[in-house]
Design an enzyme around this catalytic site. Structure first.
Site, PDB file in Angstrom:
ATOM      1  N   CYS A   2      58.391   0.529  38.736  1.00 28.74           N
ATOM      2  CA  CYS A   2      58.589   0.243  37.316  1.00 28.74           C
ATOM      3  C   CYS A   2      59.866  -0.564  37.140  1.00 28.74           C
ATOM      4  O   CYS A   2      60.662  -0.718  38.068  1.00 28.74           O
ATOM      5  CB  CYS A   2      58.683   1.531  36.506  1.00 28.74           C
ATOM      6  SG  CYS A   2      57.235   2.602  36.665  1.00 28.74           S
ATOM      7  N   GLY A  28      55.874  -4.086  36.700  1.00 30.80           N
ATOM      8  CA  GLY A  28      54.879  -3.199  36.110  1.00 30.80           C
ATOM      9  C   GLY A  28      54.131  -3.880  34.995  1.00 30.80           C
ATOM     10  O   GLY A  28      54.741  -4.437  34.087  1.00 30.80           O
ATOM     11  N   ASN A 101      62.397   4.878  36.925  1.00 31.23           N
ATOM     12  CA  ASN A 101      61.712   4.148  37.992  1.00 31.23           C
ATOM     13  C   ASN A 101      61.834   4.959  39.266  1.00 31.23           C
ATOM     14  O   ASN A 101      62.945   5.289  39.688  1.00 31.23           O
ATOM     15  CB  ASN A 101      62.342   2.765  38.191  1.00 31.23           C
ATOM     16  CG  ASN A 101      61.764   2.042  39.403  1.00 31.23           C
ATOM     17  OD1 ASN A 101      60.607   2.219  39.754  1.00 31.23           O
ATOM     18  ND2 ASN A 101      62.582   1.228  40.051  1.00 31.23           N
ATOM     19  N   GLY A 102      60.715   5.282  39.894  1.00 31.57           N
ATOM     20  CA  GLY A 102      60.745   6.040  41.137  1.00 31.57           C
ATOM     21  C   GLY A 102      59.686   7.112  41.157  1.00 31.57           C
ATOM     22  O   GLY A 102      58.696   7.059  40.425  1.00 31.57           O
ATOM     23  N   TYR A 258      58.472  -7.573  48.592  1.00 28.04           N
ATOM     24  CA  TYR A 258      57.453  -7.868  47.580  1.00 28.04           C
ATOM     25  C   TYR A 258      57.919  -7.746  46.135  1.00 28.04           C
ATOM     26  O   TYR A 258      57.705  -8.650  45.341  1.00 28.04           O
ATOM     27  CB  TYR A 258      56.253  -6.939  47.800  1.00 28.04           C
ATOM     28  CG  TYR A 258      55.153  -7.074  46.763  1.00 28.04           C
ATOM     29  CD1 TYR A 258      54.219  -8.099  46.850  1.00 28.04           C
ATOM     30  CD2 TYR A 258      55.058  -6.191  45.697  1.00 28.04           C
ATOM     31  CE1 TYR A 258      53.204  -8.231  45.902  1.00 28.04           C
ATOM     32  CE2 TYR A 258      54.053  -6.312  44.745  1.00 28.04           C
ATOM     33  CZ  TYR A 258      53.128  -7.334  44.856  1.00 28.04           C
ATOM     34  OH  TYR A 258      52.138  -7.470  43.916  1.00 28.04           O
TER      35      TYR A 258
END
Length: 512
Positions: A2, A28, A101-102, A258
């Site tokens: 995210c 995201g 995020n995570g 990425y």
């Protein structure tokens, strides 16, 4: 994976957060949300969809306030329902909003503790809501009418004691300010910056990637350190504290492969530079193991592999061509929920320039190969366009293990390289030859730039999980939650009417 952002400004921050989220959209594409605070009230708009589709003029007008947080989401487990869009908020104590995020590796145990011991209710199965309620409980224990920055840090220290896994967080305490913190291993990225006004006032911003700061005119100060917390008052005063002493900087290396934009800087590592090195290392491997190669052209699979592909072509002395044209209005296939949707989207996303393929031995370069679905279809397209031979080089090693820290890499049996030899993967995706980056080479591409990095989180390549709490039973539970069949079932059962009343901005506005 995210994207998160938070801004404490001297003027309305709604459009700035919107702009920041568009810059983080690559992290995201499932859902987006913005929460602001003004006159003692939270204003919230969040829903499924891209940033440009979630927010209309009427929504932006209601997002009043000089302090706010934002989030773009892609699902890592279970449903992609609009009910799971962030930020989340709780009313007590004070009114707290949070974006995360995570992935928490002990979220199931924490959810049980919250119910039985802390007497707190969870409305979703999101680990982000778990994290928010843990923080809220720790702040409740302090039991003050007006918390100080030290009180916030004490509560965050309590979060660190209870929570395991990967997390980068930004949030707001209504009427007081914004907080941010990062897990003790620094797995997920988080940076902060400042912007000085003409009158000497300072505005602050935290974000997943530095590119969001750059474009909005904020000066990058540094990364938030592992185990460190920030608190910025509504008046713009910054406080920071190292809340955990036993920390290690072990960032996720797949960010550099990425997820991150090449113009971002993470943990003092320029992503662009790391990706150039990846291409150079691939070229060295080809020269070492396939000196008599017959590659006519090197061609990247856009967009993430462009930097590596160009560096590889230059090192090999082979022409670099752009033979695959991307439809920029199709999302990133890796982060699409469900194999059927990913498969359908590949030919909608890419089209071949036939003259670059006809009669040539083409070396395609991709950032990584996960499920193999995209690779197989692109190789088929290359042959249909007239390629004589189609080779494929991956800037990353073979992905053989699930990810537990917030990347939707599913169960091992959905990973094309898991349990297969190189020849078997070549056959599976239809390549005449497949070349993977060696893990030591990948690490060397990022290592050495920042000596403070202890090691990299490389579990998808080697199965070694840096938090040390992952066992076979955990991976089995993860597989059950993440497999595509489970997602399809969960997604198909969502009822839009169930979420409209909760997450529609008209109802959520002023919810504190």
């Amino acid at each position: 994976m995210c994207g998160i952002v938070g801004i404490v400004g001297r003027s309305p921050v709604n459009t700035q957060i919107y702009d920041a989220l568009t810059l983080l959209q690559h992290r995201g594409q499932d859902a987006a949300g913005i929460m602001t605070s003004a006159r003692g009230k939270f204003n919230l708009r969040k829903s499924n969809g891209l940033v440009k589709d979630v927010f209309r003029t009427r929504h932006m007008q209601r997002l009043e306030g000089n302090i706010g947080i934002g989030h773009v989401r892609y699902p890592t487990a279970g449903s992609s329902s609009a009910a799971l869009a962030q930020p989340f908020y709780v009313n007590s104590p004070y009114g707290i909003g949070l974006a995360h995020n995570g992935n928490l590796t002990n979220s199931a145990d924490l959810a049980e503790d919250l119910f039985r011991e802390d007497l707190r209710h969870l409305n979703t199965d999101s680990d982000s809501e778990v994290l928010l309620n843990i923080f809220a409980h720790e702040l409740t224990v302090i039991n003050k009418l007006r918390p100080t920055p030290d009180d916030v840090f004490t509560a965050i220290s309590g979060v660190y004691r209870r929570v395991r896994g990967a997390y980068a967080v930004t949030g707001m305490i209504n009427g007081f300010g914004m907080f941010a913190f990062r897990d003790p291993n620094g797995i997920r990225p988080l940076v902060y910056g400042k912007r000085e006004q003409a009158d000497g006032a300072v505005e602050y911003m935290v974000a997943s990637e530095s590119v969001a700061l750059d474009v909005l005119g904020f000066e990058l100060v540094r990364d938030v350190r592992p185990g460190e917390a920030l608190f910025i008052t509504e008046s713009g005063k910054l406080f920071s504290k190292q809340c955990v002493n036993d920390t290690r900087l072990t960032p996720c290396i797949f960010e550099h492969v990425y997820f991150a934009r090449p113009d971002s800087v993470m943990d003092n590592v320029v992503v662009y530079k790391a990706r150039r090195r990846m291409g150079e290392r691939l070229a060295e491997k080809i020269q070492r193991e396939w000196a008599d190669h017959d590659i006519d052209v090197v061609m990247p699979i856009p967009d993430t592999s462009r930097v590596s592909g160009l560096a590889m072509a230059q090192a090999l002395g082979v022409n670099y061509v752009e033979g695959l044209v991307k439809n920029r209005y199709i999302g990133r296939t890796f982060i699409m929920p469900g194999q059927a949707l990913r498969k359908k989207s590949v030919r909608q996303k890419l089209n071949c320039v036939s003259l670059e393929f006809e009669g040539r031995n083409v070396m395609l370069v991709d950032d990584s190969i996960v499920r193999g679905t995209t690779s197989r279809q692109i190789i088929e397209m290359a042959r249909e366009a007239g390629a004589k031979k189609v080779y494929l080089a991956s800037a990353a090693p073979a992905v053989t293990h699930p990810n537990v820290y917030g990347i939707d890499m599913p169960s091992a049996d959905e990973l094309v390289a898991s349990g297969k030899t190189l020849a078997e993967v070549e056959q599976e995706i239809g390549a005449d030859k497949l070349i993977y980056q060696d893990l030591d080479d990948l690490i060397s591409c990022v290592d050495g730039i920042n000596p403070e990095i202890d090691e990299f989180e490389c579990s998808v390549f080697n199965g070694q999980y840096v938090t040390g709490d992952i066992d076979h039973e955990y991976l089995l539970r993860l597989e059950a939650a993440r497999n595509d069949a489970s997602k399809s079932k969960s997604n198909s059962s969502d009822d839009d009417d169930e979420v409209v009343g909760i997450h529609n901005d008209e109802e959520a506005q002023g919810a504190s």
